[in-house]
Write a protein that holds these residues in place. Structure first.
Motif, PDB file in Angstrom:
ATOM      1  N   GLN A  40       0.503   3.831  -4.637  1.00  0.00           N
ATOM      2  CA  GLN A  40       1.499   4.135  -5.667  1.00  0.00           C
ATOM      3  C   GLN A  40       0.752   4.344  -6.967  1.00  0.00           C
ATOM      4  O   GLN A  40      -0.277   3.699  -7.200  1.00  0.00           O
ATOM      5  CB  GLN A  40       2.456   2.972  -5.903  1.00  0.00           C
ATOM      6  N   ILE A  41       1.275   5.213  -7.811  1.00  0.00           N
ATOM      7  CA  ILE A  41       0.731   5.351  -9.161  1.00  0.00           C
ATOM      8  C   ILE A  41       1.890   5.234 -10.131  1.00  0.00           C
ATOM      9  O   ILE A  41       2.961   5.799  -9.900  1.00  0.00           O
ATOM     10  CB  ILE A  41      -0.065   6.666  -9.351  1.00  0.00           C
ATOM     11  N   LYS A  42       1.674   4.466 -11.190  1.00  0.00           N
ATOM     12  CA  LYS A  42       2.718   4.233 -12.185  1.00  0.00           C
ATOM     13  C   LYS A  42       2.116   4.323 -13.578  1.00  0.00           C
ATOM     14  O   LYS A  42       1.002   3.864 -13.805  1.00  0.00           O
ATOM     15  CB  LYS A  42       3.347   2.861 -11.989  1.00  0.00           C
ATOM     16  N   LYS A  43       2.883   4.894 -14.482  1.00  0.00           N
ATOM     17  CA  LYS A  43       2.476   4.934 -15.884  1.00  0.00           C
ATOM     18  C   LYS A  43       3.011   3.683 -16.569  1.00  0.00           C
ATOM     19  O   LYS A  43       4.187   3.343 -16.426  1.00  0.00           O
ATOM     20  CB  LYS A  43       3.020   6.191 -16.564  1.00  0.00           C
ATOM     21  N   LEU A  44       2.145   2.999 -17.292  1.00  0.00           N
ATOM     22  CA  LEU A  44       2.565   1.803 -18.020  1.00  0.00           C
ATOM     23  C   LEU A  44       3.185   2.210 -19.351  1.00  0.00           C
ATOM     24  O   LEU A  44       2.641   3.070 -20.050  1.00  0.00           O
ATOM     25  CB  LEU A  44       1.368   0.886 -18.279  1.00  0.00           C
ATOM     26  N   ILE A  45       4.295   1.585 -19.682  1.00  0.00           N
ATOM     27  CA  ILE A  45       4.918   1.876 -20.972  1.00  0.00           C
ATOM     28  C   ILE A  45       4.792   0.701 -21.941  1.00  0.00           C
ATOM     29  O   ILE A  45       4.861   0.889 -23.143  1.00  0.00           O
ATOM     30  CB  ILE A  45       6.389   2.303 -20.814  1.00  0.00           C
ATOM     31  N   LEU A  46       4.599  -0.509 -21.408  1.00  0.00           N
ATOM     32  CA  LEU A  46       4.385  -1.688 -22.238  1.00  0.00           C
ATOM     33  C   LEU A  46       3.297  -2.535 -21.620  1.00  0.00           C
ATOM     34  O   LEU A  46       3.288  -2.715 -20.406  1.00  0.00           O
ATOM     35  CB  LEU A  46       5.662  -2.519 -22.357  1.00  0.00           C
ATOM     36  N   PRO A  47       2.406  -3.109 -22.330  1.00  0.00           N
ATOM     37  CA  PRO A  47       2.225  -2.860 -23.757  1.00  0.00           C
ATOM     38  C   PRO A  47       1.672  -1.456 -23.978  1.00  0.00           C
ATOM     39  O   PRO A  47       0.925  -0.942 -23.148  1.00  0.00           O
ATOM     40  CB  PRO A  47       1.205  -3.922 -24.176  1.00  0.00           C
ATOM     41  N   GLU A  48       2.052  -0.872 -25.079  1.00  0.00           N
ATOM     42  CA  GLU A  48       1.599   0.478 -25.377  1.00  0.00           C
ATOM     43  C   GLU A  48       0.089   0.489 -25.588  1.00  0.00           C
ATOM     44  O   GLU A  48      -0.437  -0.321 -26.341  1.00  0.00           O
ATOM     45  CB  GLU A  48       2.296   1.004 -26.620  1.00  0.00           C
ATOM     46  N   PRO A  49      -0.611   1.401 -24.905  1.00  0.00           N
ATOM     47  CA  PRO A  49      -2.063   1.440 -25.032  1.00  0.00           C
ATOM     48  C   PRO A  49      -2.553   2.060 -26.339  1.00  0.00           C
ATOM     49  O   PRO A  49      -3.735   2.016 -26.639  1.00  0.00           O
ATOM     50  CB  PRO A  49      -2.495   2.293 -23.835  1.00  0.00           C
ATOM     51  N   SER A  54      -3.087   6.888 -22.679  1.00  0.00           N
ATOM     52  CA  SER A  54      -2.009   6.533 -21.761  1.00  0.00           C
ATOM     53  C   SER A  54      -2.618   5.626 -20.698  1.00  0.00           C
ATOM     54  O   SER A  54      -3.798   5.756 -20.371  1.00  0.00           O
ATOM     55  CB  SER A  54      -1.430   7.782 -21.088  1.00  0.00           C
ATOM     56  N   ALA A  55      -1.809   4.720 -20.172  1.00  0.00           N
ATOM     57  CA  ALA A  55      -2.301   3.780 -19.167  1.00  0.00           C
ATOM     58  C   ALA A  55      -1.552   3.968 -17.856  1.00  0.00           C
ATOM     59  O   ALA A  55      -0.343   4.171 -17.838  1.00  0.00           O
ATOM     60  CB  ALA A  55      -2.134   2.345 -19.658  1.00  0.00           C
ATOM     61  N   PHE A  56      -2.310   3.894 -16.754  1.00  0.00           N
ATOM     62  CA  PHE A  56      -1.758   4.045 -15.420  1.00  0.00           C
ATOM     63  C   PHE A  56      -2.277   2.928 -14.536  1.00  0.00           C
ATOM     64  O   PHE A  56      -3.392   2.455 -14.718  1.00  0.00           O
ATOM     65  CB  PHE A  56      -2.175   5.385 -14.801  1.00  0.00           C
ATOM     66  N   VAL A  57      -1.466   2.539 -13.553  1.00  0.00           N
ATOM     67  CA  VAL A  57      -1.883   1.594 -12.528  1.00  0.00           C
ATOM     68  C   VAL A  57      -1.749   2.296 -11.185  1.00  0.00           C
ATOM     69  O   VAL A  57      -0.701   2.858 -10.878  1.00  0.00           O
ATOM     70  CB  VAL A  57      -1.034   0.308 -12.527  1.00  0.00           C
ATOM     71  N   ILE A  58      -2.838   2.287 -10.427  1.00  0.00           N
ATOM     72  CA  ILE A  58      -2.819   2.812  -9.072  1.00  0.00           C
ATOM     73  C   ILE A  58      -2.945   1.623  -8.136  1.00  0.00           C
ATOM     74  O   ILE A  58      -3.882   0.831  -8.256  1.00  0.00           O
ATOM     75  CB  ILE A  58      -3.956   3.817  -8.804  1.00  0.00           C
ATOM     76  N   ASN A  59      -1.975   1.463  -7.229  1.00  0.00           N
ATOM     77  CA  ASN A  59      -2.001   0.388  -6.241  1.00  0.00           C
ATOM     78  C   ASN A  59      -2.331   0.979  -4.879  1.00  0.00           C
ATOM     79  O   ASN A  59      -1.642   1.889  -4.419  1.00  0.00           O
ATOM     80  CB  ASN A  59      -0.646  -0.318  -6.165  1.00  0.00           C
ATOM     81  N   TYR A  60      -3.376   0.457  -4.265  1.00  0.00           N
ATOM     82  CA  TYR A  60      -3.753   0.840  -2.908  1.00  0.00           C
ATOM     83  C   TYR A  60      -3.447  -0.360  -2.010  1.00  0.00           C
ATOM     84  O   TYR A  60      -3.833  -1.479  -2.324  1.00  0.00           O
ATOM     85  CB  TYR A  60      -5.249   1.165  -2.828  1.00  0.00           C
ATOM     86  N   ILE A  61      -2.766  -0.114  -0.893  1.00  0.00           N
ATOM     87  CA  ILE A  61      -2.322  -1.188   0.002  1.00  0.00           C
ATOM     88  C   ILE A  61      -3.166  -1.178   1.273  1.00  0.00           C
ATOM     89  O   ILE A  61      -3.372  -0.135   1.895  1.00  0.00           O
ATOM     90  CB  ILE A  61      -0.845  -1.008   0.395  1.00  0.00           C
ATOM     91  N   THR A  62      -3.651  -2.359   1.659  1.00  0.00           N
ATOM     92  CA  THR A  62      -4.385  -2.516   2.905  1.00  0.00           C
ATOM     93  C   THR A  62      -3.858  -3.745   3.637  1.00  0.00           C
ATOM     94  O   THR A  62      -3.177  -4.581   3.038  1.00  0.00           O
ATOM     95  CB  THR A  62      -5.902  -2.620   2.665  1.00  0.00           C
ATOM     96  N   ASP A  63      -4.183  -3.845   4.910  1.00  0.00           N
ATOM     97  CA  ASP A  63      -3.675  -4.980   5.675  1.00  0.00           C
ATOM     98  C   ASP A  63      -4.693  -6.099   5.862  1.00  0.00           C
ATOM     99  O   ASP A  63      -4.390  -7.102   6.501  1.00  0.00           O
ATOM    100  CB  ASP A  63      -3.128  -4.530   7.036  1.00  0.00           C
ATOM    101  N   SER A  64      -5.903  -5.924   5.297  1.00  0.00           N
ATOM    102  CA  SER A  64      -6.860  -7.031   5.426  1.00  0.00           C
ATOM    103  C   SER A  64      -7.856  -7.039   4.277  1.00  0.00           C
ATOM    104  O   SER A  64      -8.230  -5.990   3.744  1.00  0.00           O
ATOM    105  CB  SER A  64      -7.611  -6.953   6.757  1.00  0.00           C
ATOM    106  N   ILE A  65      -8.273  -8.225   3.938  1.00  0.00           N
ATOM    107  CA  ILE A  65      -9.272  -8.391   2.885  1.00  0.00           C
ATOM    108  C   ILE A  65     -10.608  -7.807   3.322  1.00  0.00           C
ATOM    109  O   ILE A  65     -11.373  -7.313   2.502  1.00  0.00           O
ATOM    110  CB  ILE A  65      -9.389  -9.871   2.450  1.00  0.00           C
TER     111      ILE A  65
END
Length: 112
Positions: A40-49, A54-65
């Motif tokens: 998933q990728i999301k743009k952060l709106i708070l706190p304002e960078p 602009s700030a973004f968070v990319i979440n990568y999902i896996t099933d094991s460490i």
């Protein structure tokens, strides 16, 4: 389930080209490694960078460490290098991974 989160602050002057490249190239390359199942990728709106970033968070999902660690050892250096070469000096990045089953967060310093 393990979530590997990358937070990236990018200069607004490159935001559109960076976001396009992330979605069309980089994220697909990360998924192609086989270590992650989803993202998933999301743009952060708070706190304002700030006005210039602009700030973004990319979440990568896996099933094991173990998959996370293998990605960090085997693939991350190459993919991070490509990102840095393309956008050098125009971004800041950090990462974090979480495991809801253990209710722990592990902070790892700067990625790039």
């Amino acid at each position: 389930m393990i979530t590997y989160s990358v937070t990236i602050n990018v200069k607004k002057e490159i935001e559109d080209s960076w976001l396009k490249w992330m979605k069309e190239v980089h994220i697909k390359d990360v998924i192609k490694t086989g270590f992650f199942n989803d993202w998933q990728i999301k743009k952060l709106i708070l706190p304002e960078p700030g006005n210039e970033e602009s700030a973004f968070v990319i979440n990568y999902i896996t099933d094991s460490i173990d998959k996370y660690y293998k990605y960090i050892e085997e693939e991350a250096p190459r993919l991070q290098k490509e990102h840095t070469q393309k956008f050098d000096g125009k971004f800041k990045a950090s990462h974090l991974y979480t495991s809801p089953s253990q209710n722990k967060n592990y902070m790892r310093g700067l990625l790039f």
